[in-house]
Scaffold this active site. Structure first.
Site, PDB file in Angstrom:
ATOM      1  N   HIS A 124     -35.841   7.859  -0.954  1.00 52.27           N
ATOM      2  CA  HIS A 124     -35.743   8.052  -2.401  1.00 52.27           C
ATOM      3  C   HIS A 124     -37.031   8.682  -2.948  1.00 52.27           C
ATOM      4  CE1 HIS A 124     -32.569   6.551  -5.314  1.00 52.27           C
ATOM      5  NE2 HIS A 124     -33.380   7.214  -6.096  1.00 52.27           N
ATOM      6  N   LYS A 182     -26.816   8.228   1.787  1.00 54.65           N
ATOM      7  CA  LYS A 182     -28.184   8.677   1.513  1.00 54.65           C
ATOM      8  C   LYS A 182     -29.102   7.465   1.397  1.00 54.65           C
ATOM      9  CE  LYS A 182     -30.917  11.381  -1.821  1.00 54.65           C
ATOM     10  NZ  LYS A 182     -31.532  10.344  -2.667  1.00 54.65           N
ATOM     11  N   SER A 200     -25.816  14.162  -9.600  1.00 55.57           N
ATOM     12  CA  SER A 200     -26.068  12.727  -9.733  1.00 55.57           C
ATOM     13  C   SER A 200     -24.994  12.016 -10.551  1.00 55.57           C
ATOM     14  CB  SER A 200     -27.430  12.519 -10.419  1.00 55.57           C
ATOM     15  OG  SER A 200     -27.630  11.169 -10.741  1.00 55.57           O
ATOM     16  N   THR A 239     -25.638   6.688  -2.436  1.00 55.31           N
ATOM     17  CA  THR A 239     -27.052   6.302  -2.324  1.00 55.31           C
ATOM     18  C   THR A 239     -27.134   4.804  -2.071  1.00 55.31           C
ATOM     19  OG1 THR A 239     -27.714   8.088  -3.781  1.00 55.31           O
ATOM     20  CG2 THR A 239     -29.280   6.280  -3.490  1.00 55.31           C
ATOM     21  N   TYR A 248     -23.382   5.993  -7.171  1.00 54.57           N
ATOM     22  CA  TYR A 248     -23.895   4.625  -7.117  1.00 54.57           C
ATOM     23  C   TYR A 248     -22.708   3.705  -7.334  1.00 54.57           C
ATOM     24  CZ  TYR A 248     -28.843   5.869  -7.588  1.00 54.57           C
ATOM     25  OH  TYR A 248     -30.096   6.354  -7.393  1.00 54.57           O
TER      26      TYR A 248
END
Lengths: 415, 415, 415, 415
Positions: free
Chosen positions: B304, B280, B138, B211, B185
């Protein structure tokens, strides 16, 4: 030919080890009056079994979706009544490959029944025979197949040694009651499999049931108590399975995987015995056709009670297509239609009636009779079968159906 | 270009503040025997995490309808068995854009894993690599992407510094195992985004995962404990968001809304890196086509985990249409079909098998591996993956499916 | 014309009598941080209301099937996302018969709000206006309509006495915010009904809402506490209803039944006021057409929150056919399409978005804002509306829908 | 002709034996204010009945799937409202074979009502008559049919001995209220059956109801207390049923099975009385046609409340096809349409309205009125009927349906 571990012991039991018995209640000498339905036996059985044995008998794979779906499938059909019909000659009798049963309830093969009651398979086989029904004895029985056969003969009211009454499943002996069937898992060594077949033939078993729905297994950790073992397999070689590391393929890397049983093994078995052979664990028309092409005599639609693989469809939902495939095959061959049995989720005579309306020739009962066995031994099993038969008779009377041969989908309605 | 707050920190964490740790149990040094399924980790994990961290990890948007539906969607499909099939060369391996995984289980990007275990992302990445699977790190990892890359190399059994083995996702290095992927992100400042990309490339990550399903967010009030932060974002500028009054538009009045990421930003990213890019958060064929037109290499069908917006459809229900759109696009382009992964609600190898039958190339696991991480660190994560793989192998064996490339809707039946 | 009892007081409240207050908690001065969703207010409100008042507000008819179905209907639709869409000029604003609201949330008419909070309708009307939304004041308000109008003007930031800003619903004043609407039950005496209309016009209400779904009622026994009454009806004649014996027809024998309101009464009202009239309680296309033919300006699809008659269909399920009928009518007439609002079961901004996608112009909230009112007065109501608006904005952003006029069934998928 | 045991006593009661009364609460002298719905009586009734009597009255066959489905079937239909309709001459009256009832609620035949209240059938029959509805007195009533007839005449406000007012069901006396109907089980001895018929005729009963859905029974073990017996059967011969062994056929081996009632017995009864005859227990169009061909005057669609055989379909689901068959038959014969009543699962006036919309002429209520009887005797039963009628009137008003003859499927919508 050798067979991989998984299929030789799918109920997943390690060699003898200590298991605490806890404060188990003793079996009852008679059936208590509050037992009105098959399910009522569960509460009576639980305190009469060791907790881990109880969990083992009632265990399901994964989240238990398949096990639940097996039962729920029966609630998707309503029985349509016909009032005021004649019932004078009504009967629950069925004939399976020439063996006549007083009713269509067959005890499914369940391993290690001494976990439930000291008399184990002796009690259940005797009760099944005494009530005129069927019984399949497990490869992994905790009593030898010869001892179980003797108990079965007692149940039939026969002398203890086989003689003229033995029914070998052929046309010659048709329409007579008969001895239990013997369930076969292919063993690692083909000689061991053949030895089991010969012993079953010799002891008077009238059919073989080959379980094909447990190709591999996941370890779950139930350990047999010291006084319970696989009585029929005592002389077989036991190999120590390699324990895979976390990074290995858990099942596919097993050294014996290449030798898992296949259709060729079924053909081999067919060639080595004259006993009728049922294949247990068929769920699709596709596999049903393959089985019949190998000379298999009957099918048992089963998902192993949801014990092996969660996510399989419920058996009742698969039954009609399998039956149709079998009927089509029989018609094309010009032969009589092989019997199709079903198990999984049957808890009442009404359930059995629904299965028979959808094409089943008979039904197998599994966990519930083990609960009855744990509760009151042979008497419990006999009572459980009696209960099922009584419910079936009431259901037939309600449907105005005097003979099971008249049952069909016209007596049902989708819910 | 600047980006609005919401998408830069969708897990909604305020700057460091005190959080009570309570009486957390320590992680275990080995996996207890009662862990038979992925879900069994939850009860072990909960007492090993701070209550608010536990609530944060398991949190769902709204009434949790989407989160529930993600799981329930898997129960809508039955697996059809094929008995007695050959399994000699059976394998769970999959190849994703030239990267070969031993099995299709990929760890989803989860923020702040030090909330679950002191080794956080170091443990999970190492375990994923050691077991031959995939891992997405992440943006909001609590360890720097460089440290996580080193842990991953340890898991792969590689030297700690990148070298020849690094797979950059192109055809050249195809069919080899490889390093984790890095999740992106879009940051408020484009320079910050580019900096993350360059660091990921340099550390040996083999793909980017952008994402796109968290455009805005509602504050929920979880506060990070002092020893956990977004390690990769320490040097980025943090702006204080204005607190809107009750009478203001809660989100639409945000000053930075006009700069929320759009398709042009995706095109910009595509132009600035040679790493493969997965998008995603795609749920529709419509968005799938737009993504492919921007040069995106793969898609992850995701809502999510039901964390951002309740009321989105379950991912498994959307997968087939996305797969069809991707296949149609690839056929029209004359290219190989881009991989489509899926996450949300997968709790067993059987679930994974169903997703793959419906067109998924691989699957991502989220919350459950965090539970395994909290329970027993890298060992727990490795065991969780092993469990999933074992279930997948059993399911493939039941379905008579020796290779995942042979999986398809013909092995399923709607429930 | 006189009207029968039932429709003049459908919430079934006997004349003032003693009601125990118990140990009610006082309202809060601020909203506690654990309120993340509208439903979170219920637990806070219950201890702040007398038990019988709480039961009255939350009461449902029969087994509550309709009340449950109202909510469940929203879970039958999924929102389809569109990622990476531009949201720069996004807005939740709607225009209803020329009255522009900042968002589509309208407070439904709820009787006797002083049961929930000492400031009753004063608080809720002020909050609704301050947040730019709509509000319908009940005939059976526990504050006079004139006092509520003054509170509403405070909420709008207007001087307390009506003046130029008043919007009367015509085209002239279009696209401006405006005052609440006043709900009308036909009274026994037509003069009383007309008196209410004239007072509402004079006080600046911008529309009338005629509730038509409570033709008769069954007594339930809730008794108002001494400090709460129907403030608007103090000067009206109260007749003592005859108490029927068990053997009598419970409702059909009522002496005033012959004078129950009918379509002619609606026509009479239409002829006696220039205010826009909404009919509340329409569920079918059939009744929608009849309403439009009487010159009704807008419809509210409602089953009275399942309070009056159990077994009515959920409002969301009926909305599309009503909307279609209204659109067909408008097209045939060559007029602009009258607004169709909906209430019943809306608990989130996502629910509102779904209703709007299915054709609603705006939505009414009932019980939940009473919970917020009981919890924290005007502040609670304002926060509840803010919460709904925030969820709606997030949902719009997820769906890539920047304006509610762009919402439609293409953004939904049946679950 | 003799009849087998099963149908002569389907509620399964052994000869007098002791039953403990426990600490039963006395019946109430008035209905408590918390009774708002029929279901509210259950909690009040339970402590006023002996536990085994309570269990007996509320008992269901098998897993209770049919009993549950009876109720659930009503939730599958929504009532469609029509607002603002004229209700001036609204009425719930129905006419059944020339007997006019003030409302369509008929008390179903329930055995041994002294188990619920000391006045038993006397109380329920008087209440039913006093409220202008119908009542079917059971063969197995715990008061003699003559005593019940006297109580019924009191309820009607008639002199205690039959006279000119008696309605015999023919056209001559049409459109008048009338006495209860008498329920018949065929007895073992035909003379006993005929004796019951003659007594019922003499006592003024206006119709016979022959129950045909309980052909055989399973013993359940409820034993009547010493002060309750089958008052009408005291002079009949009681034979001791043989107790089958476990190995016997539980029902089909019964020596009297060959003499179970059939269609010929129905024809015999038709030939021996001029009273109208209803057949109770018809579920299919097939049996409906057979009944009409035997000269049966009316049908009651029933599955015996799910008490006899689990797995039968819910009555409401079967009603439309039975009604259609009856209408088709009447049209082909050129006769008036025979009435079709329905029971099972009706718990509100709204349920009754739905059944009537789907073709029922009237509805029977079973267990719920026994609960009301146990709670407050005749007053409780009267209140229960009043409640149902009030709900029906409200529902009719909501649907804009002033007469039950106007009810039809156009006022319903599938849920």
């Amino acid at each position: 030919m050798t067979q991989p571990t998984p299929s030789s012991s799918p109920t997943d039991v390690s060699p003898p080890a200590g298991a605490t018995a806890g404060t188990r209640l003793p079996p009852l000498a008679q059936v208590p009056p509050q037992v009105h339905q098959l399910d009522d036996y569960a509460a009576l059985a639980e305190p009469r079994m060791a907790p881990d044995a109880w969990a083992h008998v009632n265990g399901v794979a994964g989240a238990g979706i398949t096990a639940q779906a097996n039962r729920a499938a029966y609630a998707r059909w309503w029985v349509l009544p016909r009032v005021l019909q004649p019932l004078a000659d009504a009967s629950t009798a069925v004939t399976l490959l020439g063996q006549r049963l007083a009713h269509p309830f067959v005890l499914a093969p369940v391993a290690y029944q001494r976990l439930a009651h000291p008399q184990g398979e002796l009690a259940s086989a005797e009760a099944a025979m005494a009530l005129g029904g069927g019984c399949v004895v497990s490869t992994q029985a905790s009593e030898t197949l010869e001892d179980v056969a003797r108990a079965a003969r007692r149940g039939l009211g026969w002398p203890e040694s086989p003689g003229a009454q033995t029914v070998h499943g052929g046309e010659a002996a048709s329409n007579q009651p008969g001895m239990p069937w013997f369930q076969i898992y292919f063993q690692r060594e083909l000689a061991d499999t053949l030895d089991l077949v010969r012993r079953a033939e010799h002891a008077g078993y009238t059919a073989l049931v080959v379980t094909v729905d447990a190709p591999l297994k996941l370890r779950r950790g139930f350990v047999l108590p010291p006084d319970v073992d696989a009585a029929n397999l005592r002389q077989h070689t036991r190999m120590q399975d390699p324990v895979p590391s976390l990074a290995d393929s858990p099942l596919f890397s097993h050294p014996l995987l290449a030798a898992a049983p296949g259709w060729a093994d079924v053909a081999w078995l067919r060639a080595h015995t004259t006993l009728p052979i049922y294949l247990k664990g068929i769920l699709t028309a596709h596999d049903a056709r393959l089985a019949l092409e190998q000379g298999i005599d009957g099918l048992i639609v089963s998902n192993h009670g949801g014990r092996v693989q969660d996510g399989l469809p419920p058996t009742l939902a698969m039954l009609p297509a399998v039956v149709q495939a079998v009927r089509d095959w029989a018609q094309a061959q010009g032969t009589r239609c092989p019997p199709v049995l079903v198990d999984g989720g049957i808890r009442s005579g009404t359930d059995a009636f629904k299965a028979i309306c959808l094409g089943a020739s008979a039904v197998l009962i599994g966990r519930p009779y083990i609960h009855a066995l744990a509760t009151a031994g042979a008497l419990g099993v006999a009572h459980a079968i009696h209960l099922l038969r009584a419910e079936l008779e009431l259901c037939m009377a309600t449907a105005g159906c005097a003979q099971l041969a008249q049952a069909g989908p016209h007596l049902l309605m989708p819910a």
